[in-house]
Write an enzyme that holds these catalytic residues in place. Structure first.
Site, short mmCIF file in Angstrom:
data_model
loop_
_atom_site.label_atom_id
_atom_site.label_comp_id
_atom_site.label_asym_id
_atom_site.label_seq_id
_atom_site.Cartn_x
_atom_site.Cartn_y
_atom_site.Cartn_z
CE1 TYR A 15 -3.76 -2.26 0.49
CE2 TYR A 15 -2.61 -3.05 2.35
CZ TYR A 15 -3.74 -3.15 1.25
OH TYR A 15 -4.48 -4.31 1.38
CG HIS A 20 -6.93 5.04 0.83
ND1 HIS A 20 -7.78 6.08 1.19
CD2 HIS A 20 -7.99 3.94 1.26
CE1 HIS A 20 -9.08 5.62 1.58
NE2 HIS A 20 -9.02 4.47 1.80
CE1 TYR A 66 -4.33 -3.57 5.73
CE2 TYR A 66 -4.68 -4.21 8.09
CZ TYR A 66 -4.32 -4.29 6.98
OH TYR A 66 -3.31 -5.37 6.47
CG ASN A 68 -12.34 1.52 6.28
OD1 ASN A 68 -11.99 2.48 5.58
ND2 ASN A 68 -13.00 0.54 5.44
CG ASN A 114 -15.65 4.27 4.74
OD1 ASN A 114 -16.78 5.12 5.10
ND2 ASN A 114 -15.52 3.69 3.76
#
Length: 179
Positions: A15, A20, A66, A68, A114
């Site tokens: 990632y 993000h 993460y 969220n 989120n």
């Protein structure tokens, strides 16, 4: 007094260069500039670096929860470092703005993000600062879904502009940091 700067992103090498994770990338730039080194803090659900900026103690934090579930880490750090809501800044991607757009403000909504939603819910308040970094939204025919888009890597064109974009974001928060 301590200021807490939280970058929103996902842990894991896969990632690192995704849209993000632009919050993590900005924190990496800040840590590099102010000679901070990130270390794991499992009970804070994050890795963090302590730096001094303009005689101000600043904790840079990258949650390991993460995106969220970011709020869990923010609350743990808020309690551990005894940080007031006014001294919390959350850095996040914004798909509702074009790549390169920067917005810094307090007491605002999630814009559908989120990680911001979860942070506001867990803190039971939106009275913290946000630095939103525009990453755009897929607009070409057959565009991937939003989740796939924010989890995809920056385009070659975006990568060429990324350092300048991160610098623009850092300059936007310098007054808040006392610079």
């Amino acid at each position: 007094m301590v200021k807490l700067v939280v970058g929103i992103g996902n842990p894991g090498r896969q990632y690192v260069w995704t849209r993000h994770n632009i919050g993590f990338l900005l924190l990496d730039s800040l840590a590099s500039r102010f000679l901070g080194a990130f270390r794991e803090a499992p009970r804070l659900y994050a890795s963090f670096a302590k730096v001094e900026i303009s005689s101000e103690a600043v904790v840079l934090m990258k949650p390991t929860t993460y995106v969220n579930l970011t709020g869990k880490a923010v609350l743990a750090a808020k309690k551990f470092f005894d940080v007031s809501m006014e001294d919390i800044l959350v850095v996040a991607d914004d798909i509702n703005r074009e790549f390169g757009f920067v917005r810094f403000r307090q007491d605002c909504g999630s814009g559908g993000h989120n990680g911001i939603k979860n942070t506001t819910q867990i803190l039971q308040s939106n009275h913290y600062w946000q630095l939103r970094l525009g990453v755009g939204r897929p607009s070409y025919p057959g565009a991937e879904g939003v989740a796939d888009y924010v989890l995809s890597s920056f385009s070659l064109n975006e990568k060429e502009k990324l350092n300048d974009f991160l610098e623009k974001g850092i300059e936007e928060i310098f007054p808040w940091l006392g610079c």
